[in-house]
Design a protein around this motif. Structure first.
Motif, short mmCIF file in Angstrom:
data_model
loop_
_atom_site.label_atom_id
_atom_site.label_comp_id
_atom_site.label_asym_id
_atom_site.label_seq_id
_atom_site.Cartn_x
_atom_site.Cartn_y
_atom_site.Cartn_z
N VAL A 138 6.49 2.90 -6.56
CA VAL A 138 5.22 2.21 -6.79
C VAL A 138 5.37 1.35 -8.05
O VAL A 138 5.66 1.88 -9.13
CB VAL A 138 4.07 3.21 -6.96
CG1 VAL A 138 2.76 2.48 -7.20
CG2 VAL A 138 3.98 4.11 -5.74
N ARG A 177 0.88 -1.18 0.00
CA ARG A 177 0.00 0.00 0.00
C ARG A 177 0.91 1.23 0.00
O ARG A 177 1.03 1.96 0.96
CB ARG A 177 -0.93 -0.04 1.21
CG ARG A 177 -1.93 -1.18 1.17
CD ARG A 177 -2.77 -1.24 2.44
NE ARG A 177 -3.46 0.02 2.71
CZ ARG A 177 -4.17 0.24 3.82
NH1 ARG A 177 -4.29 -0.73 4.74
NH2 ARG A 177 -4.76 1.41 4.01
N GLU A 217 1.08 4.14 -1.62
CA GLU A 217 0.62 5.53 -1.52
C GLU A 217 0.26 5.88 -0.08
O GLU A 217 0.59 6.96 0.42
CB GLU A 217 -0.57 5.75 -2.45
CG GLU A 217 -0.19 5.68 -3.93
CD GLU A 217 -1.37 5.99 -4.83
OE1 GLU A 217 -2.48 6.23 -4.29
OE2 GLU A 217 -1.20 5.99 -6.05
N ASP A 218 -0.44 4.96 0.60
CA ASP A 218 -0.77 5.21 2.01
C ASP A 218 0.50 5.28 2.85
O ASP A 218 0.60 6.12 3.76
CB ASP A 218 -1.68 4.09 2.55
CG ASP A 218 -3.07 4.12 1.92
OD1 ASP A 218 -3.44 5.20 1.40
OD2 ASP A 218 -3.76 3.09 1.96
#
Length: 570
Positions: free
Chosen positions: A568, A430, A432-433
């Motif tokens: 990412v 995850r 981006e979080d």
């Protein structure tokens, strides 16, 4: 603050005195046009020092091409005249040696230097990049237009009545330029320009930025300004303070406002209004910087943009009630976190703190005997609902203690939990979080580290630091509760401890106030901390011992600085 007398800097320390500068005044004749396409036909140069000619170089140059008729008519140099002259490749080494260690002077200097650089490039020679002074630009910066509508060499020669008349031959034009240069140097003496650095800065004035005649006249305001570290204050027609600044050399800095082609429009407007310049001589640069902050705070000059509100800032603190919550305020109290530059930054810190410690995120005041109904936050598991009596004061208190331990640097367990949460999100891809949480945590770490460092210094009742002054002596500062209480210098050959003892006896008494910084302005505390932590400053005395918390946020700053955007996967 008290300080022993500061010895004036010698004139040489202000820059290179003009009387010690060697100028090579040069003129070229060419086949005309571009430096890349055309060639030099004649060189004339005079070496000048202290107003006297000390060397001369003059020669025709074979350009290797025919000289156009228009150039022959202008200069009188024919192709036959240069046929037996040396080529530029043979002349350049001697010319570059002639220029060594000197300032190159020419009228419309970009033209001459352009041809010389191009010739060096074509023949594989390194251009030595000497300082360059253009007498045309210098004349426009010094002479009012009503006196000198034109700054062409012939016009200036007529204005000054030079003994040599320019005639488009390099030796004669160079000789006329020498005389023009000397007349211009006589004029700038009245403007307070005394060093090469100031002269070169003055000559960089361009038409859109050139001081007006009225501003030139105000260069007299720089007279009498001492050559010492300190603070200067420009005052307006009603004796109001227009601008406050600081410098390690007041004389040089104040003169620069009138001779350096100041580019900032606001400052140029300020100089146009100024009627007087006051100065405060200081022991060293640290005292000058602190006095600058205090004077800006006291006078709030209209042309200073920073430090006008030294106590202004946003702080995060807990409310005083049975179930305290986080609040953003402008007045710090003990245990507060800050200061933040904006309310938004403080609010962001509140959000991150609520991830770190289980304080209630709601804002209503809760009485000792709550009777409210649990809200949606309780249903989401983000609050234990003390408002409904589901969490007593005794169970809520550990969260308040955990916040205090985090802010004061007594326990960094909350930071470890947040860092582990970032790693867990990244492990689950995850990204981006994880990146968002990492950035928020890094901001919180920086805020905590700043508060803890400054608060640790502000807690010290008295601290004495000494820094080498670079001349065999010591710059000394006495700090009390985050403020500069005394400053002085122990020059080379003077025992520093008696100076330090005298400064401590005469140091300012500091009355403390509320908050982590004990009422000291955060900009001053930050300035003092930087001085103590850099530049080889030595700790002479500290009561009590100056120390920062071992488990505080400063130990996490490396983590915050290493934080980089997570990759990412595509």
């Amino acid at each position: 603050m008290t300080a022993p007398p500061v010895s004036q800097l010698s004139f040489d320390e202000l820059g290179t005195p003009l009387r010690e500068v060697t100028f090579v005044v040069l003129d070229l004749e060419t086949t005309g046009g571009s430096a890349k396409a055309d060639a030099i036909t004649e060189i004339g140069a005079f070496k000048v020092r202290g107003g006297e000619r000390v060397g001369e170089l003059s020669t025709l140059v074979d350009p290797g091409v025919g000289i156009p008729p228009g150039i022959v008519a202008l200069t009188g140099i024919t192709t036959a005249m240069v046929r037996a002259a040396p080529p530029v490749a043979a002349v350049l080494p001697a010319l570059l040696e002639f220029l060594r260690g000197a300032v190159l002077v020419a009228h419309n200097a970009p033209f001459d230097t352009g041809f010389l650089r191009a010739a060096c490039e074509r023949h594989g020679l390194a251009w030595p990049r000497p300082p360059v002074l253009c007498t045309a630009r210098l004349a426009r910066a010094v002479l009012p237009r009503e006196e000198a509508p034109s700054v062409r060499l012939g016009a200036l020669a007529r204005l000054f009545g030079t003994t040599t008349t320019p005639n488009h031959r390099a030796p004669d034009d160079a000789a006329a330029t020498v005389e023009v240069l000397h007349h211009l140097l006589e004029r700038i003496g009245n403007l307070g320009v005394q060093s090469l650095e100031e002269l070169l800065a003055l000559a960089k004035d361009s038409a859109p930025h050139r001081p007006t005649t009225g501003q030139r006249r105000k260069r007299t305001l720089a007279r009498g300004v001492p050559s010492a570290p300190g603070v200067y204050l420009f005052r307006g027609p009603r004796d109001e303070v227009l601008y406050v600044g600081t410098s390690g050399d007041l004389a040089r800095r104040v003169r620069s406002y009138f001779t350096a082609g100041e580019r900032r429009r606001r400052v140029r407007d300020m100089v146009a209004l100024a009627e007087r310049v006051d100065t405060v001589v200081c022991a060293h640069a640290l005292e000058a910087s602190v006095r600058e902050l205090r004077l800006i705070s006291a006078h709030r000059p209209r042309y200073n943009r920073r430090s006008r509100n030294p106590h202004r800032g946003w702080w995060v603190t807990t409310t005083v009630e049975p179930f305290p919550r986080l609040s953003v305020v402008t007045t710090p109290c003990d245990g507060a976190l800050g200061p933040f530059r904006s309310r938004g930054a403080a609010t962001a810190a509140v959000d991150t703190l609520l991830d770190a410690v289980p304080l209630r995120p709601c804002t209503p005041r809760i009485p000792l005997r709550p009777v409210a109904t649990p809200c949606a936050l309780h249903e989401l598991g983000r609050c234990a609902a003390p408002c409904a009596g589901l969490q007593p004061v005794a169970e809520y208190a550990p969260a308040v203690d955990a916040l205090a331990a985090l802010v004061e640097g007594r326990d960094d367990a909350a930071l470890r939990r947040l860092a582990d949460a970032v790693d867990a999100l990244a492990a689950r891809e995850r990204f981006e979080d994880a990146a968002a949480r990492r950035d928020r945590l890094a901001d919180l770490i920086r805020a905590l580290a700043g508060t803890q460092r400054l608060a640790a210094l502000a807690r010290v009742t008295e601290l004495v630091g000494a820094r080498p002054d670079g001349r065999g002596g010591w710059e000394v500062a006495v700090l009390r509760h985050g403020r500069l209480a005394a400053a002085g210098v122990a020059p080379r050959g003077v025992a520093p401890m008696p100076v330090i003892d005298a400064l401590r006896l005469g140091a300012q008494t500091v009355l403390t106030g509320p908050g982590p910084l004990h009422g000291a302005p955060h900009e001053e505390v930050r300035l003092l901390h930087r001085w103590l932590a850099t530049g080889g400053t030595r700790l002479v005395h500290s009561e009590p011992l100056w120390s920062e918390p071992a488990r505080g946020a400063p130990s996490w700053t490396a983590w915050a600085e290493r934080a980089r955007p997570l990759e990412v996967p595509d």
